[in-house]
Design a protein around this motif. Structure first.
Motif, short mmCIF file in Angstrom:
data_model
loop_
_atom_site.label_atom_id
_atom_site.label_comp_id
_atom_site.label_asym_id
_atom_site.label_seq_id
_atom_site.Cartn_x
_atom_site.Cartn_y
_atom_site.Cartn_z
N SER A 30 0.95 -1.21 0.12
CA SER A 30 0.23 -0.20 0.15
C SER A 30 0.84 0.70 0.00
CB SER A 30 -1.04 -0.06 0.68
OG SER A 30 -2.01 -0.94 0.90
N VAL A 31 0.32 2.26 -0.06
CA VAL A 31 1.15 3.72 -0.80
C VAL A 31 0.14 4.96 -0.62
CG1 VAL A 31 2.71 5.08 -2.18
CG2 VAL A 31 2.62 2.52 -2.25
N VAL A 32 0.83 5.66 0.29
CA VAL A 32 0.44 6.92 0.16
C VAL A 32 1.26 8.09 -0.17
CG1 VAL A 32 -0.90 8.77 2.13
CG2 VAL A 32 -0.95 6.58 3.05
N GLY A 33 0.93 9.09 -0.32
CA GLY A 33 1.78 10.30 -1.04
C GLY A 33 0.99 11.50 -0.25
N PHE A 34 1.50 12.79 -0.36
CA PHE A 34 1.20 14.11 0.26
C PHE A 34 1.13 15.11 -1.41
CE2 PHE A 34 1.47 17.49 2.95
CZ PHE A 34 1.28 17.01 3.97
N ASP A 35 0.52 15.53 -1.25
CA ASP A 35 0.38 16.67 -2.25
C ASP A 35 -1.70 16.98 -2.78
OD1 ASP A 35 2.78 17.82 -1.19
OD2 ASP A 35 4.21 17.28 -2.89
N ASP A 36 -1.56 15.81 -3.75
CA ASP A 36 -3.12 15.68 -4.20
C ASP A 36 -2.39 16.38 -5.18
OD1 ASP A 36 -5.19 14.74 -4.73
OD2 ASP A 36 -6.06 15.41 -3.70
N ILE A 37 -1.35 16.13 -5.78
CA ILE A 37 -1.50 16.63 -7.52
C ILE A 37 -2.87 16.09 -8.31
CG2 ILE A 37 0.68 16.56 -7.23
CD1 ILE A 37 1.26 14.83 -8.48
N PRO A 38 -2.69 16.62 -9.39
CA PRO A 38 -3.95 16.38 -10.67
C PRO A 38 -3.56 14.62 -10.19
CG PRO A 38 -3.43 18.61 -10.74
CD PRO A 38 -2.14 18.40 -9.51
N TRP A 39 -2.41 14.23 -10.78
CA TRP A 39 -1.84 13.29 -11.08
C TRP A 39 -1.87 12.24 -10.47
CZ3 TRP A 39 3.77 12.86 -13.09
CH2 TRP A 39 3.94 14.34 -14.35
N ALA A 40 -2.67 12.73 -9.42
CA ALA A 40 -3.10 11.24 -8.30
C ALA A 40 -4.10 10.95 -8.40
CB ALA A 40 -2.90 12.17 -7.00
N GLN A 41 -5.11 11.09 -8.79
CA GLN A 41 -6.48 10.55 -9.05
C GLN A 41 -6.40 9.74 -10.20
OE1 GLN A 41 -9.38 13.37 -8.87
NE2 GLN A 41 -8.58 15.10 -9.64
N LEU A 42 -5.80 10.59 -11.24
CA LEU A 42 -5.60 9.79 -12.53
C LEU A 42 -4.57 8.86 -12.84
CD1 LEU A 42 -5.41 13.00 -14.51
CD2 LEU A 42 -6.93 12.39 -14.32
N HIS A 43 -3.96 8.59 -11.88
CA HIS A 43 -3.08 7.49 -12.12
C HIS A 43 -4.25 5.88 -11.30
CE1 HIS A 43 -0.09 4.71 -10.76
NE2 HIS A 43 1.00 5.00 -11.12
N THR A 44 -3.33 4.84 -11.67
CA THR A 44 -3.96 3.62 -11.96
C THR A 44 -2.62 2.95 -11.44
OG1 THR A 44 -5.15 3.57 -13.77
CG2 THR A 44 -5.08 1.54 -12.98
N VAL A 71 -4.97 20.36 6.89
CA VAL A 71 -4.49 19.58 5.68
C VAL A 71 -5.65 18.06 6.21
CG1 VAL A 71 -1.81 19.77 5.14
CG2 VAL A 71 -2.68 18.14 6.48
N GLU A 72 -6.04 16.99 4.71
CA GLU A 72 -6.95 16.30 5.20
C GLU A 72 -6.72 14.93 4.51
OE1 GLU A 72 -10.71 17.19 1.99
OE2 GLU A 72 -10.74 17.66 4.53
N LEU A 73 -6.44 13.62 4.90
CA LEU A 73 -6.60 12.81 3.84
C LEU A 73 -7.60 12.40 3.28
CD1 LEU A 73 -4.81 9.47 4.70
CD2 LEU A 73 -6.89 8.81 4.29
N VAL A 74 -7.62 11.62 1.81
CA VAL A 74 -8.14 11.42 0.44
C VAL A 74 -7.85 10.06 0.56
CG1 VAL A 74 -8.61 11.96 -1.54
CG2 VAL A 74 -7.77 14.22 -0.45
N ALA A 75 -8.79 9.76 0.57
CA ALA A 75 -8.26 8.07 0.48
C ALA A 75 -9.02 7.41 -1.29
CB ALA A 75 -9.46 7.26 1.78
N ARG A 76 -8.10 6.72 -1.41
CA ARG A 76 -8.40 5.88 -2.87
C ARG A 76 -7.88 4.82 -2.68
NH1 ARG A 76 -6.19 11.43 -5.05
NH2 ARG A 76 -7.68 13.22 -5.33
N ASP A 77 -7.49 4.21 -3.79
CA ASP A 77 -7.12 3.05 -4.49
C ASP A 77 -6.16 2.44 -3.66
OD1 ASP A 77 -10.32 3.10 -5.45
OD2 ASP A 77 -9.34 3.76 -7.36
N SER A 78 -5.15 2.98 -3.22
CA SER A 78 -3.40 2.52 -2.97
C SER A 78 -3.27 2.01 -1.98
CB SER A 78 -3.00 3.62 -3.64
OG SER A 78 -2.90 5.09 -2.83
N VAL A 79 -4.55 1.92 -0.84
CA VAL A 79 -4.40 1.28 -0.09
C VAL A 79 -5.30 0.14 0.61
CG1 VAL A 79 -4.55 1.79 2.43
CG2 VAL A 79 -3.53 3.11 1.55
#
Length: 337
Positions: free
Chosen positions: A272-286, A325-333
């Motif tokens: 599992s991976v968590v990043g920091f910044d929420d750049i536009p690529w973050a939600q476009l990555h698979t 700041v806030e955590l945005v939970a997506r599919d990488s965890v």
């Protein structure tokens, strides 16, 4: 006989005097109307503006700067426009500056201290009214000598003597670690950004404190804010001790997911991976990247508003604005196997 220069084909700039003559008003009234100041009636103002638009009048900024001591421009100095975080920040600053009537001179220092010094010197030489500055590192002594006396707002670094705009980086690190632990992870690796950046250290230190208290720190390494992973990071990942990784920036996190795939593993099934910044690529990555969101637009607007205030009131006490700041939970965890 000396030869005269041939007539120029370039159109002449329409002058303020010509606008005043065409509108049938005094030079002073034309100036007041075009600058939105002074004593002039609304009907006269609208008439002058209409005539100026018909003539194609554009104010002579150089002459205005000589008269007022202001250029109507601010400088924006960023470290690396190849990182998608910074174009988003630049766009926010430009939009906010435009709303305040300022244009923006933007420069990218490419992560070079020498280029940063040259960029600041160039901004000062061009007479910008103020500067929004995202420093490369915490040690800024050479630049401080150049920028002394110029109203300046610093983003990201908490530098003494400057107005500062920041996010709560430590809270972001804690949120990332707590999210992974809540998902069931125990062995967690941490990749911080460059050690020279205090914001990177704050993210990592806060995350590590939570991991050590409630889990097990598999390893801690550093990486540039880049997709390209440095040898110590690759070595740490290939130990396969960590079931989850906290990266100090989204670019690093995406680089981690690429390397995990190259190892024949997958995110989040194996790591599992968590990043920091929420750049536009973050939600476009698979898979879409779970990350810590920083309110970039709000930070940009606050930087410009603080700079405008500083330019108007140079003697005011230093301001430090810290955004949540806030955590945005997506599919990488997901839970470890």
């Amino acid at each position: 006989m000396p030869k005269s220069d041939p007539p120029s084909d370039l159109p002449r700039r329409v002058t303020l005097k010509q606008v005043a003559q065409a509108a049938g008003v005094s030079l002073a009234s034309a100036s007041y109307a075009l600058n939105g100041a002074g004593s002039v009636g609304e009907a006269t103002r609208e008439h002058v503006l209409k005539i100026a638009a018909q003539l194609g009048y554009r104010p002579n900024q150089s002459a205005k700067a000589m008269k007022t001591g202001r250029t109507g421009a601010i400088g924006l100095i960023l470290p690396d426009l190849t990182n998608p975080f910074f174009p988003s920040l630049a766009q926010g600053v430009i939009q906010a500056a435009r709303a305040h009537g300022y244009s923006v001179f933007l420069t990218d220092t490419g992560g070079s201290v020498e280029a940063e010094e040259r960029a600041v010197g160039l901004m000062i030489d061009h007479g910008v009214d103020g500067v929004v500055w995202f420093p490369i590192a915490d040690d800024v002594a050479p630049v401080e000598r150049l920028i002394e006396g110029v109203p300046t707002v610093v983003i990201d670094r908490n530098l003494p003597g400057y107005d500062v705009i920041q996010a709560d980086y430590a809270e972001g690190g804690r949120l990332a670690a707590e999210h992974l632990i809540a998902a069931g992870h125990v062995d967690i690796g941490v990749i911080s950004g460059p050690h020279a950046a205090s914001s990177a250290r704050q993210r990592a230190e806060a995350a590590i404190a939570v991991v050590r208290e409630r889990g097990a720190l598999a390893w801690h390494v550093h990486n540039a804010f880049s997709l390209d992973l440095e040898p110590p990071v690759v070595e740490a990942l290939e130990q396969r001790r960590a079931t989850a990784v906290i990266a100090g920036a989204d670019l690093i996190a995406i680089g981690v997911m690429r390397h995990v795939r190259a190892m024949g593993l997958s995110t989040p099934d194996d790591v599992s991976v968590v990043g920091f910044d929420d750049i536009p690529w973050a939600q476009l990555h698979t898979p879409a990247l779970t990350t810590i969101d920083m309110p970039v637009e709000d930070m940009a607007a606050a930087a410009v508003e603080t700079l405008v205030r500083r330019m108007a009131h140079r003697g005011e006490p230093r301001r430090r604005v810290v955004f949540n700041v806030e955590l945005v939970a997506r599919d990488s965890v997901k839970a470890p196997r």
